[in-house]
Design a protein around this motif. Structure first.
Motif, mmCIF file in Angstrom:
data_model
loop_
_atom_site.group_PDB
_atom_site.id
_atom_site.type_symbol
_atom_site.label_atom_id
_atom_site.label_comp_id
_atom_site.label_asym_id
_atom_site.label_seq_id
_atom_site.Cartn_x
_atom_site.Cartn_y
_atom_site.Cartn_z
ATOM 1 N N GLY A 135 -9.533 5.780 6.630
ATOM 2 C CA GLY A 135 -8.706 5.236 5.563
ATOM 3 C C GLY A 135 -7.499 4.493 6.101
ATOM 4 N N PRO A 136 -6.891 3.661 5.261
ATOM 5 C CA PRO A 136 -5.752 2.876 5.732
ATOM 6 C C PRO A 136 -4.409 3.446 5.286
ATOM 7 C CG PRO A 136 -6.595 1.878 3.736
ATOM 8 C CD PRO A 136 -7.405 3.148 3.963
ATOM 9 N N GLY A 137 -3.427 3.329 6.176
ATOM 10 C CA GLY A 137 -2.017 3.468 5.840
ATOM 11 C C GLY A 137 -1.359 2.131 6.130
ATOM 12 N N VAL A 138 -0.084 2.006 5.835
ATOM 13 C CA VAL A 138 0.558 0.698 6.009
ATOM 14 C C VAL A 138 0.561 0.244 7.465
ATOM 15 C CG1 VAL A 138 2.015 0.571 3.958
ATOM 16 C CG2 VAL A 138 2.766 1.931 5.904
ATOM 17 N N GLU A 139 0.644 1.178 8.420
ATOM 18 C CA GLU A 139 0.617 0.762 9.828
ATOM 19 C C GLU A 139 -0.706 0.077 10.160
ATOM 20 O OE1 GLU A 139 1.493 3.947 12.501
ATOM 21 O OE2 GLU A 139 3.308 4.543 11.438
ATOM 22 N N ARG A 140 -1.788 0.553 9.545
ATOM 23 C CA ARG A 140 -3.097 -0.039 9.793
ATOM 24 C C ARG A 140 -3.191 -1.425 9.156
ATOM 25 N NH1 ARG A 140 -8.551 3.679 9.567
ATOM 26 N NH2 ARG A 140 -9.674 2.530 11.183
ATOM 27 N N ILE A 141 -2.527 -1.605 8.008
ATOM 28 C CA ILE A 141 -2.510 -2.918 7.360
ATOM 29 C C ILE A 141 -1.698 -3.899 8.207
ATOM 30 C CG2 ILE A 141 -1.875 -4.183 5.266
ATOM 31 C CD1 ILE A 141 -4.244 -2.196 5.009
ATOM 32 N N VAL A 142 -0.610 -3.438 8.814
ATOM 33 C CA VAL A 142 0.165 -4.284 9.728
ATOM 34 C C VAL A 142 -0.711 -4.734 10.883
ATOM 35 C CG1 VAL A 142 2.052 -4.272 11.422
ATOM 36 C CG2 VAL A 142 2.424 -3.326 9.133
ATOM 37 N N LEU B 117 0.870 -1.171 0.000
ATOM 38 C CA LEU B 117 0.000 0.000 0.000
ATOM 39 C C LEU B 117 0.909 1.223 0.000
ATOM 40 C CD1 LEU B 117 -2.798 1.345 0.201
ATOM 41 C CD2 LEU B 117 -2.561 1.241 2.697
ATOM 42 N N ASN B 118 0.797 2.037 -1.014
ATOM 43 C CA ASN B 118 1.703 3.176 -1.142
ATOM 44 C C ASN B 118 1.182 4.382 -0.347
ATOM 45 O OD1 ASN B 118 4.020 4.433 -2.020
ATOM 46 N ND2 ASN B 118 3.051 5.270 -3.851
ATOM 47 N N ARG B 119 1.069 4.171 0.958
ATOM 48 C CA ARG B 119 0.601 5.245 1.837
ATOM 49 C C ARG B 119 1.206 5.030 3.225
ATOM 50 N NH1 ARG B 119 -5.406 5.312 1.882
ATOM 51 N NH2 ARG B 119 -5.402 6.816 0.149
ATOM 52 N N ARG B 120 2.073 5.944 3.628
ATOM 53 C CA ARG B 120 2.742 5.824 4.919
ATOM 54 C C ARG B 120 1.779 6.107 6.067
ATOM 55 N NH1 ARG B 120 7.183 9.825 5.415
ATOM 56 N NH2 ARG B 120 6.071 11.074 3.879
ATOM 57 N N GLY B 121 2.211 5.728 7.270
ATOM 58 C CA GLY B 121 1.457 6.037 8.476
ATOM 59 C C GLY B 121 0.322 5.064 8.738
ATOM 60 N N VAL C 32 4.795 -6.053 4.916
ATOM 61 C CA VAL C 32 3.897 -4.965 4.532
ATOM 62 C C VAL C 32 4.779 -3.778 4.156
ATOM 63 C CG1 VAL C 32 2.013 -3.455 5.240
ATOM 64 C CG2 VAL C 32 2.122 -5.803 6.115
ATOM 65 N N GLY C 33 4.526 -3.183 2.980
ATOM 66 C CA GLY C 33 5.425 -2.120 2.569
ATOM 67 C C GLY C 33 4.802 -1.089 1.659
ATOM 68 N N THR C 34 5.515 0.043 1.553
ATOM 69 C CA THR C 34 5.165 1.100 0.612
ATOM 70 C C THR C 34 6.036 0.935 -0.628
ATOM 71 O OG1 THR C 34 6.778 2.619 1.597
ATOM 72 C CG2 THR C 34 4.550 2.656 2.499
ATOM 73 N N GLN C 35 6.195 1.998 -1.419
ATOM 74 C CA GLN C 35 6.909 1.891 -2.684
ATOM 75 C C GLN C 35 8.384 1.523 -2.515
ATOM 76 O OE1 GLN C 35 7.003 5.554 -4.818
ATOM 77 N NE2 GLN C 35 7.680 6.773 -3.080
ATOM 78 N N VAL C 36 8.933 1.631 -1.305
ATOM 79 C CA VAL C 36 10.334 1.259 -1.130
ATOM 80 C C VAL C 36 10.566 -0.221 -1.409
ATOM 81 C CG1 VAL C 36 10.716 3.096 0.560
ATOM 82 C CG2 VAL C 36 10.127 0.812 1.352
ATOM 83 N N VAL C 37 9.525 -1.047 -1.308
ATOM 84 C CA VAL C 37 9.702 -2.484 -1.562
ATOM 85 C C VAL C 37 9.816 -2.779 -3.053
ATOM 86 C CG1 VAL C 37 8.422 -3.083 0.530
ATOM 87 C CG2 VAL C 37 7.213 -2.995 -1.648
ATOM 88 N N ALA C 38 9.557 -1.781 -3.900
ATOM 89 C CA ALA C 38 9.615 -1.991 -5.347
ATOM 90 C C ALA C 38 10.973 -1.642 -5.928
ATOM 91 C CB ALA C 38 8.531 -1.156 -6.034
ATOM 92 N N LYS C 39 11.986 -1.437 -5.076
ATOM 93 C CA LYS C 39 13.276 -0.930 -5.530
ATOM 94 C C LYS C 39 14.233 -2.030 -5.990
ATOM 95 C CE LYS C 39 11.963 3.206 -4.415
ATOM 96 N NZ LYS C 39 11.581 4.190 -5.414
ATOM 97 N N LEU D 102 7.226 -4.350 8.785
ATOM 98 C CA LEU D 102 6.861 -3.164 8.006
ATOM 99 C C LEU D 102 8.108 -2.607 7.330
ATOM 100 C CD1 LEU D 102 4.964 -0.842 7.157
ATOM 101 C CD2 LEU D 102 5.476 0.249 9.353
ATOM 102 N N MET D 103 7.978 -2.320 6.028
ATOM 103 C CA MET D 103 9.086 -1.751 5.268
ATOM 104 C C MET D 103 8.588 -0.485 4.581
ATOM 105 S SD MET D 103 11.610 -3.761 2.660
ATOM 106 C CE MET D 103 13.159 -3.047 2.103
ATOM 107 N N ALA D 104 8.940 0.661 5.164
ATOM 108 C CA ALA D 104 8.545 1.967 4.626
ATOM 109 C C ALA D 104 9.669 2.946 4.886
ATOM 110 C CB ALA D 104 7.245 2.439 5.282
ATOM 111 N N SER D 105 9.593 4.113 4.250
ATOM 112 C CA SER D 105 10.657 5.097 4.440
ATOM 113 C C SER D 105 10.725 5.573 5.883
ATOM 114 C CB SER D 105 10.454 6.284 3.501
ATOM 115 O OG SER D 105 9.184 6.885 3.708
#
Length: 750
Positions: free
Chosen positions: A512-519, A448-452, A561-568, A533-536
Motif C-alpha cells: 500500500g502507499p503512504g505519502v513518502e511512496r507517492i513522493v 493522500l491522507n496517510r503518513r509514512g 505531496v501532502g496529507t491532511q495538513v495541506v487542507a488547513k 512533502l508536507m505532512a505532520s
C-alpha cells in the motif's frame, strides 16, 4: 443552566470560631474541600473571596486550588480541617470561568478538579513575582565595528525587541542560546539589564491599519458581526463561505470591533502549530502578532501568556482547544475557525469538543461566538435550521475567482501502471494532468491522507505482518528514517533484514502507499519537478511550516505531496491542480461520520486549487465513482450531501437526531477486564427511549499495552445520556487496575 444558586457571602466575620471556606483543588475529585482561612501577620484571619487562587495541603502534598462558591460545612469538626498555606497574587478566577468549569464537569462527567486543572495549567504563573534582573533592547544602538550579529545573537535581539523585560534564564531558553551570548550582547551595549518585575504583556494590535477592500456581501457579513460584538450579548453565528471566500477577513473586522470595545478575543484554530499563514495574515492586518497558546510554547512563554491573559494584557489569543479555558479578564468574542474539524475534540483527560464548549463559554461571558467553515458540521447546520444558531453566507470566492472543476477518475478502468521498481499509484489521466500543469508553469498537488511510506509490511514467505507489540495496529514504514512506527503509541523499531516469524531474509515487502511512496513515484515520473512533502512528520514546528509555505508561495516547489495538513486553509495562488490519490480512503468503516469527514476533507483539499486568477481543476481517483460522496463532490453540491447525510442519520436516530455516549473500559489484565465488563453488562438499566450496547472489543483492542472494551449508550435526543451513565456506572465499582472513561458525544470509535 448557567446560573449558580450559591451564596457568594462565604464567611461570617462576627463569629468567634475560626473561619473556613471551600477550596476546589486540581485533583480528579468532584467537589471542593473545606479549609481554614489563613492568618495574617496581625494574627487575624484573612477573608478570601470566591475565585482567589491558593496553595493548600492535600495529604503530604501542597497543591494549587481555587476558593469556590458557597459556604463551608460548619458541622465538620475543626480538627479535621487544614489551613490554607498561601494566597497567590494572580488575579482571581472570575465567576463566569467558575461557572464554565462546573458546566463542563457536569456535561462531560469529568471530575470538577480535573477541569479546573486545565485552567490552572501553568503552576509557575501562580507564583509570587518579585523584582529581578531583566534584559531589554537598547533602542537605536548600533553594533560596534567588528561585532558580528550571529544567528544566535539575532534570536536574542528579536525576542527582547518584541516584548518587555526577560529574565536571563527564560531568555536563554527561549532563544536557545547560552547565557554567555546574552552577556556578550550586554557588554556590546545592544541590550541592557535593569531591576524590575517581568512585564506580562503583549503589544496591542493596531486598529488603524486598513484591511483589504471587502465585497458587498463580505461588508454586510462583517457589519453584522461587528454589531453583535458591540451589543455585548451572547449569540452563535455560522459564517458559512466557500473556500477562498474571505471568511478570515470578514471576522477580522469583528476582531477589530472587539478590541475597540476594550475586550479580548479568542480565535480557536484546529492546529495552531500548522497555521503560519494565518498568523502572517493577522500580523499584516493588525501590525503585531497575537498571543499564541499551544503545546509547543516554552515554559517561560506559557507563564507570560497565562498572566497576560488573566490581567487583560493580551488583546487577542489564537490557540488550540485548550485556550478555551484560560482565565480571560474580559472576553468579548470567540471565533472557531474550521469549526467542522475533528481535532477540536479532546480525547484524553477531560473528553470535550472545543466547538461546543466555545458556545457555552460565550454564553457564560455574554459575548458572540462565530463558527467559520466552508463545510460546516451536520450538527451545526441542524442548529441553524432549528433556529438555535444564526447564519451568514459568503457564496462566492473573493476577487471573482471561480470554484475548481471536479472530475472523477474510475480506477476500475484507468488502472495505474507499474513502475520499474514496483506498483504505481497514479492513473494515466492524473499523470497527464500533472505534466500539463507543470509545463504551463503552474503548481500541482497530490493528496493522500496517510503518513509514512507504506501502512503495512509483510513477509512474502510466511505472510507475517509487522504489528505493534503494544497496540492492535500495523507498524507503518517510514523509509526516510528506515524505521517502522506505530501511529497510536509511538513505538518504533528499525526495519529488520529478516522476518521475525520465519527468519527468511529479504522477504519483507511494503504494502500500500503512504505519502513518502507517492513522493518516490512523483520524482520518477517527473524528474524535472521540484517535489516537496508536507505532512505532520515534516511540519514539526511553526518555523518548519512557515518555511515550507514560503517555498511554495515563492514557487520553489511546483509539485507538492501532502496529507491532511495541506487542507488547513492555505492560499497558494499558482496551485491549479489537485489530485487525490485515494479518494475512498476513510469512506468505509464503523465511524458514523465517515462519509461526512471524507466529504469535508476532500472538499477542503479541492478548495486549495484555483484560488487566484488561474482556473482550478481537481481529479479524484476512486474505485466507487457512484458513491453519493463522490457524486456530490463532483457536482459541487454541498447542501445536497448534507441533506442526504441528515436523512441517513435521522433514520438511525444518530447524532444530531439522537444522543450517544461511549464507555471505554481498559486494563492490563484481559481476564480481569472481561469479568468487570460482564458485571457492568448485568447491571445495564432498562430505560424507555435508550439502549446500551456492549461490551465489545474496541477496534484498537490493545492500546499502549492496555486491553480495551467499549459500551455505547444510544438515546433519543430528549434523553441526556449523562444521567444514564452516571447511575449505571455507580452500580459496579472497578478495581484500581481498571480505568473507566466516559465520552459524551464521541467522535472517535477506535
Amino acid at each position: 443552566m448557567f446560573e449558580s444558586g450559591h451564596d457568594l457571602t462565604l464567611f461570617d466575620q462576627n463569629t468567634k470560631k475560626p473561619l473556613r471556606c471551600r477550596v476546589q483543588v486540581i485533583l480528579p475529585i468532584d467537589r471542593p474541600y473545606d479549609y481554614i482561612l489563613p492568618y495574617g501577620p496581625d494574627g487575624q484571619q484573612i477573608n478570601l473571596e470566591p475565585g482567589q487562587i491558593v496553595q493548600v495541603p492535600v495529604g503530604r502534598r501542597i497543591l494549587p486550588g481555587v476558593v469556590w462558591d458557597g459556604a463551608a460545612d460548619e458541622d465538620v469538626p475543626l480538627k479535621k480541617l487544614k489551613e490554607i498555606i498561601s494566597v497567590s497574587e494572580a488575579i482571581p478566577l472570575k465567576a463566569e470561568l467558575r461557572k464554565f468549569v462546573e458546566w463542563v464537569s457536569s456535561y462531560t462527567l469529568s471530575p470538577q478538579g480535573s477541569v479546573l486543572k486545565m485552567a490552572l495549567s501553568v503552576p509557575q504563573a501562580l507564583e509570587t513575582i518579585v523584582g529581578q534582573k531583566l534584559y531589554h533592547l537598547v533602542v537605536g544602538r548600533e553594533p560596534q565595528e567588528g561585532f558580528r550579529i550571529t544567528a544566535a545573537r539575532q534570536r536574542v535581539l528579536d525576542l527582547v525587541s518584541d516584548s518587555g523585560g526577560w529574565v536571563l534564564g527564560d531568555l536563554a531558553k527561549e532563544a536557545a542560546v547560552s547565557s554567555s551570548v546574552i552577556k556578550g550582547l550586554e557588554q556590546a551595549g545592544l541590550i541592557e539589564s535593569y531591576f524590575d518585575r517581568p512585564d506580562f504583556s503583549f503589544p496591542a494590535p493596531k486598529s488603524d491599519i486598513k484591511g483589504p477592500e471587502l465585497s458587498h456581501g463580505q461588508r454586510e457579513a462583517a457589519d453584522d458581526l461587528m454589531a453583535r460584538v458591540r451589543e455585548h450579548v451572547f449569540s452563535t453565528v455560522l459564517l458559512d463561505g466557500v473556500t477562498g471566500s474571505g471568511k478570515t477577513e470578514v471576522y477580522f473586522e469583528a476582531v477589530e470591533a472587539a478590541m475597540k470595545e476594550g475586550r479580548q478575543v479568542l480565535v480557536l484554530l484546529p492546529e495552531i502549530a500548522l497555521s503560519s499563514q494565518w498568523l502572517d495574515r493577522f500580523e499584516q492586518r493588525f501590525g503585531v502578532a497575537p498571543a499564541e497558546w499551544h503545546s509547543e510554547l516554552s515554559p517561560a512563554l506559557r507563564r507570560k501568556t497565562w498572566r497576560a491573559v488573566s490581567e487583560g494584557k493580551a488583546s487577542v489569543v489564537v490557540g488550540a482547544r485548550s485556550a478555551l479555558i484560560l482565565p480571560y479578564d474580559n472576553l468579548g468574542l470567540i471565533i472557531v475557525d474550521e469549526e467542522h474539524e475533528g481535532s477540536f475534540k479532546q480525547e484524553d483527560g477531560v473528553y470535550y469538543h472545543a466547538r461546543d464548549m466555545a458556545v457555552v463559554r460565550a454564553k457564560c461571558c455574554s459575548c458572540p461566538v462565530v463558527l467559520a467553515s466552508a463545510t460546516p458540521a451536520l450538527e451545526t447546520m441542524i442548529n441553524v435550521q432549528n433556529g438555535r444558531y444564526d447564519r451568514l453566507i459568503l457564496p462566492g470566492r473573493h476577487g471573482g475567482a471561480g470554484m475548481p472543476d471536479v472530475e472523477l477518475i474510475d480506477l476500475r478502468f484507468d488502472k495505474p501502471e507499474r513502475l520499474n521498481t514496483g506498483p504505481g499509484w497514479l492513473s494515466q489521466a492524473l499523470r497527464g494532468a500533472i505534466r500539463k500543469t507543470l509545463d504551463a508553469g503552474e503548481q500541482a498537488m497530490l493528496f493522500l491522507n496517510r503518513r509514512g511510506y507504506a501502512p503495512l509490511t509483510l513477509c512474502r514467505t510466511c505472510g507475517h505482518r509487522m504489528q505493534c507489540p503494544h497496540c492492535t495496529a500495523w507498524l507503518v514504514e517510514h523509509r526516510r528514517f528506515a524505521r517502522l512506527q506505530c501511529h497510536h503509541c509511538g513505538f518504533n523499531t528499525a526495519l529488520p533484514n529478516a522476518c521475525p516469524s520465519c527468519a527468511a531474509e529479504d522477504t519483507l515487502v511494503a504494502c500500500g502507499p503512504g505519502v513518502e511512496r507517492i513522493v518516490e513515484e512523483a520524482k520518477k515520473l517527473f524528474p524535472d519537478a521540484n517535489v516537496a512533502l508536507m505532512a505532520s512528520d515534516t511540519m514539526t514546528s511553526p518555523a518548519a511550516t512557515r518555511e515550507m509555505v514560503k517555498s511554495i508561495q515563492n514557487r520553489e516547489v511546483n509539485l507538492l505531496v501532502g496529507t491532511q495538513v495541506v487542507a488547513k486553509g492555505y492560499h497558494f495562488p499558482y496551485l491549479t491542480l489537485v489530485g487525490v490519490v485515494d479518494a475512498d480512503l476513510g469512506l468505509f468503516g464503523g465511524d458514523l461520520r465517515a462519509a461526512e469527514r471524507t466529504f469535508q476533507l476532500l472538499h477542503q483539499v479541492a478548495g486549495r486549487a484555483g484560488r487566484a486568477e488561474h482556473k482550478g481543476r481537481v481529479l479524484l481517483q476512486t474505485s466507487d465513482p457512484n458513491h453519493p460522496v463522490m457524486q456530490t463532490l463532483k457536482a459541487g453540491d454541498r447542501d445536497k450531501f448534507l441533506e442526504q447525510e441528515a436523512e441517513t442519520r435521522a433514520r438511525g436516530h444518530l447524532p444530531p437526531f439522537g444522543r450517544l455516549a461511549a464507555i471505554i473500559v481498559s486494563g492490563p489484565d484481559e481476564s480481569e477486564l472481561d469479568n468487570f465488563c460482564a458485571s457492568l453488562a448485568r447491571a445495564i438499566p432498562q430505560i424507555d427511549g435508550a439502549q446500551i450496547l456492549g461490551p465489545a472489543p474496541a477496534p484498537l483492542a490493545l492500546l499502549r499495552g492496555k486491553f480495551r472494551r467499549r459500551f455505547l449508550i444510544m438515546s433519543k435526543r430528549s434523553i441526556a445520556p449523562q444521567g444514564i451513565a452516571k447511575e449505571w456506572l455507580s452500580r459496579v465499582k472497578p478495581s484500581s487496575r481498571i480505568r473507566v472513561v466516559v465520552d459524551i458525544d464521541p467522535y472517535s470509535f477506535l
